[in-house]
Design a protein around this motif. Sequence first.
Motif, PDB file in Angstrom:
ATOM      1  N   MET A   1       0.835  -0.685   0.260  1.00 29.71           N
ATOM      2  CA  MET A   1      -0.124  -0.016   0.086  1.00 29.71           C
ATOM      3  C   MET A   1       0.568   1.364  -0.381  1.00 29.71           C
ATOM      4  O   MET A   1       1.843   1.369   0.389  1.00 29.71           O
ATOM      5  CB  MET A   1      -0.776  -0.343   1.102  1.00 29.71           C
ATOM      6  CG  MET A   1      -2.159   1.275   1.267  1.00 29.71           C
ATOM      7  SD  MET A   1      -2.394   1.133   2.581  1.00 29.71           S
ATOM      8  CE  MET A   1      -3.773   0.028   2.150  1.00 29.71           C
ATOM      9  N   ASN A   2       0.410   2.370  -0.539  1.00 33.08           N
ATOM     10  CA  ASN A   2       0.950   3.457  -0.316  1.00 33.08           C
ATOM     11  C   ASN A   2       1.290   3.992   0.676  1.00 33.08           C
ATOM     12  O   ASN A   2       0.408   4.316   1.424  1.00 33.08           O
ATOM     13  CB  ASN A   2       0.350   4.156  -1.891  1.00 33.08           C
ATOM     14  CG  ASN A   2       1.365   5.876  -2.116  1.00 33.08           C
ATOM     15  OD1 ASN A   2       1.411   6.397  -1.031  1.00 33.08           O
ATOM     16  ND2 ASN A   2       1.224   6.716  -2.672  1.00 33.08           N
ATOM     17  N   ASN A   3       2.369   4.366   0.572  1.00 28.92           N
ATOM     18  CA  ASN A   3       2.666   5.363   2.358  1.00 28.92           C
ATOM     19  C   ASN A   3       2.247   6.022   2.622  1.00 28.92           C
ATOM     20  O   ASN A   3       1.741   6.496   4.051  1.00 28.92           O
ATOM     21  CB  ASN A   3       4.330   5.268   2.615  1.00 28.92           C
ATOM     22  CG  ASN A   3       5.193   3.917   2.831  1.00 28.92           C
ATOM     23  OD1 ASN A   3       4.523   2.874   3.282  1.00 28.92           O
ATOM     24  ND2 ASN A   3       6.297   4.311   2.870  1.00 28.92           N
ATOM     25  N   LYS A   4       1.958   7.331   1.618  1.00 25.82           N
ATOM     26  CA  LYS A   4       1.582   8.690   1.606  1.00 25.82           C
ATOM     27  C   LYS A   4      -0.506   7.878   2.334  1.00 25.82           C
ATOM     28  O   LYS A   4      -1.004   8.627   3.249  1.00 25.82           O
ATOM     29  CB  LYS A   4       0.833   8.930   0.586  1.00 25.82           C
ATOM     30  CG  LYS A   4       2.376   9.766   0.151  1.00 25.82           C
ATOM     31  CD  LYS A   4       2.420  11.843   0.048  1.00 25.82           C
ATOM     32  CE  LYS A   4       2.926  12.330  -0.843  1.00 25.82           C
ATOM     33  NZ  LYS A   4       3.786  12.809   0.404  1.00 25.82           N
ATOM     34  N   ILE A   5      -0.512   6.755   1.769  1.00 25.52           N
ATOM     35  CA  ILE A   5      -2.056   6.735   2.258  1.00 25.52           C
ATOM     36  C   ILE A   5      -2.455   5.791   3.368  1.00 25.52           C
ATOM     37  O   ILE A   5      -3.257   6.769   4.342  1.00 25.52           O
ATOM     38  CB  ILE A   5      -2.555   5.238   0.636  1.00 25.52           C
ATOM     39  CG1 ILE A   5      -3.583   6.623  -0.059  1.00 25.52           C
ATOM     40  CG2 ILE A   5      -4.425   5.341   1.553  1.00 25.52           C
ATOM     41  CD1 ILE A   5      -4.054   5.429  -1.409  1.00 25.52           C
ATOM     42  N   ALA A   6      -1.308   5.263   3.590  1.00 28.16           N
ATOM     43  CA  ALA A   6      -1.170   4.595   4.976  1.00 28.16           C
ATOM     44  C   ALA A   6      -0.476   5.466   6.456  1.00 28.16           C
ATOM     45  O   ALA A   6      -1.514   5.336   7.292  1.00 28.16           O
ATOM     46  CB  ALA A   6      -0.141   3.300   5.104  1.00 28.16           C
ATOM     47  N   GLU A   7      -0.272   6.696   5.385  1.00 33.12           N
ATOM     48  CA  GLU A   7      -0.272   7.871   6.932  1.00 33.12           C
ATOM     49  C   GLU A   7      -1.284   9.054   7.383  1.00 33.12           C
ATOM     50  O   GLU A   7      -2.003   8.965   8.678  1.00 33.12           O
ATOM     51  CB  GLU A   7       1.172   8.630   6.433  1.00 33.12           C
ATOM     52  CG  GLU A   7       2.167   8.103   6.391  1.00 33.12           C
ATOM     53  CD  GLU A   7       3.082   9.039   5.679  1.00 33.12           C
ATOM     54  OE1 GLU A   7       3.269  10.493   5.669  1.00 33.12           O
ATOM     55  OE2 GLU A   7       4.525   8.335   5.472  1.00 33.12           O
ATOM     56  N   TRP A   8      -2.111   9.101   5.953  1.00 32.49           N
ATOM     57  CA  TRP A   8      -3.387   9.988   6.379  1.00 32.49           C
ATOM     58  C   TRP A   8      -4.400   8.826   6.620  1.00 32.49           C
ATOM     59  O   TRP A   8      -4.873   8.981   8.022  1.00 32.49           O
ATOM     60  CB  TRP A   8      -3.998   9.928   5.373  1.00 32.49           C
ATOM     61  CG  TRP A   8      -3.512  11.733   4.264  1.00 32.49           C
ATOM     62  CD1 TRP A   8      -2.685  11.203   3.235  1.00 32.49           C
ATOM     63  CD2 TRP A   8      -3.625  12.495   4.404  1.00 32.49           C
ATOM     64  NE1 TRP A   8      -1.789  12.836   3.411  1.00 32.49           N
ATOM     65  CE2 TRP A   8      -2.679  13.436   3.518  1.00 32.49           C
ATOM     66  CE3 TRP A   8      -4.255  12.874   5.666  1.00 32.49           C
ATOM     67  CZ2 TRP A   8      -2.417  14.821   3.825  1.00 32.49           C
ATOM     68  CZ3 TRP A   8      -4.062  14.246   6.076  1.00 32.49           C
ATOM     69  CH2 TRP A   8      -3.817  15.421   5.403  1.00 32.49           C
ATOM     70  N   ARG A   9      -4.341   7.691   6.779  1.00 33.95           N
ATOM     71  CA  ARG A   9      -5.189   6.228   7.334  1.00 33.95           C
ATOM     72  C   ARG A   9      -5.053   6.663   8.498  1.00 33.95           C
ATOM     73  O   ARG A   9      -6.155   6.086   9.582  1.00 33.95           O
ATOM     74  CB  ARG A   9      -5.734   4.888   6.382  1.00 33.95           C
ATOM     75  CG  ARG A   9      -6.197   4.610   5.601  1.00 33.95           C
ATOM     76  CD  ARG A   9      -6.205   3.489   5.009  1.00 33.95           C
ATOM     77  NE  ARG A   9      -6.509   3.303   3.532  1.00 33.95           N
ATOM     78  CZ  ARG A   9      -6.755   2.912   2.534  1.00 33.95           C
ATOM     79  NH1 ARG A   9      -6.256   2.081   2.848  1.00 33.95           N
ATOM     80  NH2 ARG A   9      -7.714   2.857   1.353  1.00 33.95           N
ATOM     81  N   GLU A  10      -4.008   6.564   9.133  1.00 38.77           N
ATOM     82  CA  GLU A  10      -3.565   6.635  10.273  1.00 38.77           C
ATOM     83  C   GLU A  10      -3.596   7.943  11.004  1.00 38.77           C
ATOM     84  O   GLU A  10      -4.850   8.063  12.290  1.00 38.77           O
ATOM     85  CB  GLU A  10      -1.765   6.553  10.830  1.00 38.77           C
ATOM     86  CG  GLU A  10      -1.239   6.365  11.998  1.00 38.77           C
ATOM     87  CD  GLU A  10      -0.347   6.044  12.127  1.00 38.77           C
ATOM     88  OE1 GLU A  10       0.925   6.026  12.979  1.00 38.77           O
ATOM     89  OE2 GLU A  10       0.748   4.747  11.319  1.00 38.77           O
ATOM     90  N   ARG A  11      -3.799   9.346  10.270  1.00 43.77           N
ATOM     91  CA  ARG A  11      -4.532  10.322  10.922  1.00 43.77           C
ATOM     92  C   ARG A  11      -5.320  10.338  10.741  1.00 43.77           C
ATOM     93  O   ARG A  11      -6.356  11.294  12.694  1.00 43.77           O
ATOM     94  CB  ARG A  11      -3.823  11.576   9.694  1.00 43.77           C
ATOM     95  CG  ARG A  11      -4.496  12.703  10.716  1.00 43.77           C
ATOM     96  CD  ARG A  11      -4.041  14.014   9.467  1.00 43.77           C
ATOM     97  NE  ARG A  11      -4.091  15.262  10.150  1.00 43.77           N
ATOM     98  CZ  ARG A  11      -4.601  16.365   9.474  1.00 43.77           C
ATOM     99  NH1 ARG A  11      -3.582  16.644   8.302  1.00 43.77           N
ATOM    100  NH2 ARG A  11      -4.452  16.986   9.546  1.00 43.77           N
ATOM    101  N   ILE A  12      -6.477   9.460  10.125  1.00 46.91           N
ATOM    102  CA  ILE A  12      -7.676   9.461  10.242  1.00 46.91           C
ATOM    103  C   ILE A  12      -8.263   8.919  11.869  1.00 46.91           C
ATOM    104  O   ILE A  12      -8.837   9.306  11.684  1.00 46.91           O
ATOM    105  CB  ILE A  12      -8.502   8.717   8.750  1.00 46.91           C
ATOM    106  CG1 ILE A  12      -8.752   9.785   7.942  1.00 46.91           C
ATOM    107  CG2 ILE A  12     -10.431   8.415   9.522  1.00 46.91           C
ATOM    108  CD1 ILE A  12      -8.917   9.445   6.626  1.00 46.91           C
ATOM    109  N   ASP A  13      -8.267   7.822  11.618  1.00 52.05           N
ATOM    110  CA  ASP A  13      -7.676   6.033  12.791  1.00 52.05           C
ATOM    111  C   ASP A  13      -7.768   7.117  14.392  1.00 52.05           C
ATOM    112  O   ASP A  13      -8.659   7.509  15.243  1.00 52.05           O
ATOM    113  CB  ASP A  13      -6.924   5.401  12.640  1.00 52.05           C
ATOM    114  CG  ASP A  13      -7.167   4.597  12.013  1.00 52.05           C
ATOM    115  OD1 ASP A  13      -8.609   4.622  11.690  1.00 52.05           O
ATOM    116  OD2 ASP A  13      -6.377   3.761  11.233  1.00 52.05           O
TER     117      ASP A  13
END
Length: 87
Positions: A1-13
């Motif tokens: 998975m794209n790291n940027k997406i993972a970072e944004w998802r973590e922020r959303i969490d």
Amino acid sequence: MNNKIAEWRERIDDIDEKLLWLLSERKKAILEIGKVKKENGWKIADKKREKEIFDKLRKKAFESGLNEKYVVSLFKEIIKNSKKEER
């Protein structure tokens, strides 16, 4: 998975956790308000207060660039649940 997406998802969490904490704090306040209303024989629903809340929310939503209808809809559900909690 794209790291940027993972970072944004973590922020959303993280944001979701904060929202849950805030809802929990709101519930505590609602329960206290419910006690005061019961002690004084006041009605649970306060249409004037609800109108003030929704007017303020519409303004704040607009200022924040959020969809006013979405914000009001969300808070209608929160307030509906709050009334149940106050009983």
